[in-house]
Motif scaffolding. Structure first.
Motif, PDB file in Angstrom:
ATOM      1  N   CYS A   1       0.824  -1.213   0.000  1.00  0.00           N
ATOM      2  CA  CYS A   1       0.000   0.000   0.000  1.00  0.00           C
ATOM      3  C   CYS A   1       0.857   1.261   0.000  1.00  0.00           C
ATOM      4  O   CYS A   1       0.510   2.250  -0.658  1.00  0.00           O
ATOM      5  N   ILE A   2       1.969   1.242   0.720  1.00  0.00           N
ATOM      6  CA  ILE A   2       2.819   2.431   0.725  1.00  0.00           C
ATOM      7  C   ILE A   2       3.467   2.628  -0.642  1.00  0.00           C
ATOM      8  O   ILE A   2       3.651   3.759  -1.103  1.00  0.00           O
TER       9      ILE A   2
ATOM     10  N   ASP B   1       0.911   6.363  -6.910  1.00  0.00           N
ATOM     11  CA  ASP B   1      -0.301   7.131  -7.205  1.00  0.00           C
ATOM     12  C   ASP B   1      -0.042   8.631  -7.104  1.00  0.00           C
ATOM     13  O   ASP B   1      -0.500   9.410  -7.944  1.00  0.00           O
ATOM     14  N   GLN B   2       0.715   9.023  -6.084  1.00  0.00           N
ATOM     15  CA  GLN B   2       1.020  10.443  -5.928  1.00  0.00           C
ATOM     16  C   GLN B   2       1.944  10.942  -7.030  1.00  0.00           C
ATOM     17  O   GLN B   2       1.862  12.102  -7.447  1.00  0.00           O
TER      18      GLN B   2
ATOM     19  N   TRP C   1      -3.853   7.765 -14.800  1.00  0.00           N
ATOM     20  CA  TRP C   1      -3.614   6.553 -14.018  1.00  0.00           C
ATOM     21  C   TRP C   1      -3.911   6.759 -12.541  1.00  0.00           C
ATOM     22  O   TRP C   1      -3.927   5.803 -11.764  1.00  0.00           O
ATOM     23  N   CYS C   2      -4.106   7.998 -12.146  1.00  0.00           N
ATOM     24  CA  CYS C   2      -4.417   8.310 -10.749  1.00  0.00           C
ATOM     25  C   CYS C   2      -5.927   8.434 -10.590  1.00  0.00           C
ATOM     26  O   CYS C   2      -6.502   9.500 -10.791  1.00  0.00           O
ATOM     27  N   ASN C   3      -6.574   7.334 -10.248  1.00  0.00           N
ATOM     28  CA  ASN C   3      -8.015   7.365 -10.013  1.00  0.00           C
ATOM     29  C   ASN C   3      -8.384   6.298  -8.993  1.00  0.00           C
ATOM     30  O   ASN C   3      -7.703   5.272  -8.857  1.00  0.00           O
ATOM     31  N   ILE C   4      -9.455   6.538  -8.281  1.00  0.00           N
ATOM     32  CA  ILE C   4      -9.840   5.686  -7.161  1.00  0.00           C
ATOM     33  C   ILE C   4     -10.255   4.292  -7.620  1.00  0.00           C
ATOM     34  O   ILE C   4     -10.036   3.301  -6.916  1.00  0.00           O
ATOM     35  N   LYS C   5     -10.830   4.193  -8.816  1.00  0.00           N
ATOM     36  CA  LYS C   5     -11.266   2.891  -9.310  1.00  0.00           C
ATOM     37  C   LYS C   5     -10.078   1.968  -9.548  1.00  0.00           C
ATOM     38  O   LYS C   5     -10.090   0.794  -9.139  1.00  0.00           O
ATOM     39  N   LEU C   6      -9.048   2.493 -10.190  1.00  0.00           N
ATOM     40  CA  LEU C   6      -7.846   1.698 -10.429  1.00  0.00           C
ATOM     41  C   LEU C   6      -7.166   1.331  -9.116  1.00  0.00           C
ATOM     42  O   LEU C   6      -6.674   0.206  -8.954  1.00  0.00           O
ATOM     43  N   ALA C   7      -7.155   2.269  -8.178  1.00  0.00           N
ATOM     44  CA  ALA C   7      -6.528   2.007  -6.882  1.00  0.00           C
ATOM     45  C   ALA C   7      -7.228   0.861  -6.156  1.00  0.00           C
ATOM     46  O   ALA C   7      -6.572  -0.021  -5.585  1.00  0.00           O
TER      47      ALA C   7
ATOM     48  N   MET D   1       2.773  14.379   2.941  1.00  0.00           N
ATOM     49  CA  MET D   1       2.267  13.288   3.775  1.00  0.00           C
ATOM     50  C   MET D   1       2.838  11.948   3.325  1.00  0.00           C
ATOM     51  O   MET D   1       3.288  11.135   4.149  1.00  0.00           O
ATOM     52  N   VAL D   2       2.832  11.710   2.020  1.00  0.00           N
ATOM     53  CA  VAL D   2       3.334  10.440   1.497  1.00  0.00           C
ATOM     54  C   VAL D   2       4.830  10.307   1.737  1.00  0.00           C
ATOM     55  O   VAL D   2       5.322   9.252   2.164  1.00  0.00           O
ATOM     56  N   LEU D   3       5.577  11.381   1.487  1.00  0.00           N
ATOM     57  CA  LEU D   3       7.027  11.324   1.655  1.00  0.00           C
ATOM     58  C   LEU D   3       7.420  11.145   3.112  1.00  0.00           C
ATOM     59  O   LEU D   3       8.414  10.471   3.415  1.00  0.00           O
ATOM     60  N   VAL D   4       6.661  11.728   4.026  1.00  0.00           N
ATOM     61  CA  VAL D   4       6.945  11.540   5.453  1.00  0.00           C
ATOM     62  C   VAL D   4       6.778  10.070   5.834  1.00  0.00           C
ATOM     63  O   VAL D   4       7.592   9.507   6.579  1.00  0.00           O
ATOM     64  N   VAL D   5       5.734   9.440   5.318  1.00  0.00           N
ATOM     65  CA  VAL D   5       5.521   8.015   5.594  1.00  0.00           C
ATOM     66  C   VAL D   5       6.652   7.180   5.008  1.00  0.00           C
ATOM     67  O   VAL D   5       7.129   6.224   5.634  1.00  0.00           O
ATOM     68  N   VAL D   6       7.110   7.541   3.810  1.00  0.00           N
ATOM     69  CA  VAL D   6       8.206   6.802   3.174  1.00  0.00           C
ATOM     70  C   VAL D   6       9.483   6.914   3.998  1.00  0.00           C
ATOM     71  O   VAL D   6      10.170   5.914   4.252  1.00  0.00           O
ATOM     72  N   VAL D   7       9.810   8.116   4.430  1.00  0.00           N
ATOM     73  CA  VAL D   7      11.016   8.319   5.237  1.00  0.00           C
ATOM     74  C   VAL D   7      10.898   7.589   6.572  1.00  0.00           C
ATOM     75  O   VAL D   7      11.850   6.944   7.043  1.00  0.00           O
ATOM     76  N   PHE D   8       9.722   7.669   7.182  1.00  0.00           N
ATOM     77  CA  PHE D   8       9.508   6.976   8.452  1.00  0.00           C
ATOM     78  C   PHE D   8       9.637   5.463   8.270  1.00  0.00           C
ATOM     79  O   PHE D   8      10.211   4.774   9.119  1.00  0.00           O
ATOM     80  N   ALA D   9       9.115   4.955   7.156  1.00  0.00           N
ATOM     81  CA  ALA D   9       9.224   3.523   6.874  1.00  0.00           C
ATOM     82  C   ALA D   9      10.682   3.112   6.719  1.00  0.00           C
ATOM     83  O   ALA D   9      11.091   2.038   7.181  1.00  0.00           O
TER      84      ALA D   9
END
Length: 223
Positions: free
Chosen positions: A43-44, A50-51, A64-70, A166-174
């Motif tokens: 998911c990450i 997606d971002q 390619w960034c749409n909720i249906k594909l996700a 937000m996404v990059l913070v999660v990536v760095v934290f991971a």
């Protein structure tokens, strides 16, 4: 968290062994943990990709960034990981140690043991998703730097920037919570580091510490 962290606390904090638990628990515990861990790391990666598509300048990539594909991708990967980890239900069993006499839940197949160690835990569960997330995170960061030069509404630009942060913070934290355990785990697989009892004890302590840090990632990713 409940399946992986609770037995870890009981074993290392209170010296409570769960070897008397039913065989189903022995098998299902590791199966469920690996399924949840792989889904979380997937998911990450998908969120970072997606971002990246969302911040691309080309309209073709933004499609390619749409909720249906996700939703479809998440469903597919969840199914893949449920099926992929079925061998955990097959090869995990209780084995009595000839040295200590203790009963432990271990993998009984040497081939699957090697695959689980290097293929699942190290590559699929740690190194590969972190590399993918960092790669697309870097591309996303580069796209965000170019947003100011695009003819986009101010609200859209700020929203893209906030979501990217937000996404990059999660990536760095991971990275800082997952990679220490992966590094120690690799050292534990090298016989040259485990032959000396003192070094082995140090690595075992480091493994316990980094594993506790690893669970911080799952706690934060859930919230």
């Amino acid at each position: 968290m409940f399946i992986g962290l609770l037995p870890f606390i009981l074993n290392n904090g209170f010296n409570v062994e769960l070897s008397q638990s039913p065989l189903f628990y022995c098998k299902f515990r590791y199966y469920a943990y690996q399924v949840c861990a792989l889904i979380s790391m997937t998911c990450i990666c998908l969120a970072t990709i997606d971002q990246y598509f969302a911040t691309c300048s080309h309209q073709r990539w933004q499609q390619w960034c749409n909720i249906k594909l996700a939703r479809h991708l998440v469903t597919i990967f969840v199914f893949i990981w449920f099926v992929h980890n079925i061998p955990y239900l097959i090869y995990y069993d209780y084995v009595v140690s000839t040295v200590t006499g203790k009963t432990t839940c271990v993998i009984t197949s040497k081939i699957f043991q090697q695959y689980a160690t290097y293929g699942v835990i190290l590559i699929l569960g740690k190194l590969l998703p972190i590399c993918i997330a960092f790669f697309f995170g870097f591309l996303t960061y580069r796209n965000v730097q170019e947003i100011s030069y695009r003819t986009l509404p101010f609200v859209r630009r700020e929203l893209d920037k906030q979501l990217t942060v937000m996404v990059l913070v999660v990536v760095v934290f991971a990275f800082f919570t997952v990679m220490p355990y992966a590094f120690v785990y690799m050292l534990l697989q090298m016989p040259s580091f485990t032959t000396d009892p003192f070094t082995a004890a140090q690595l075992q302590f480091a493994s316990t510490l980094t594993l506790a840090i690893l669970y911080m990632y799952f706690a934060v990713s859930v919230t």
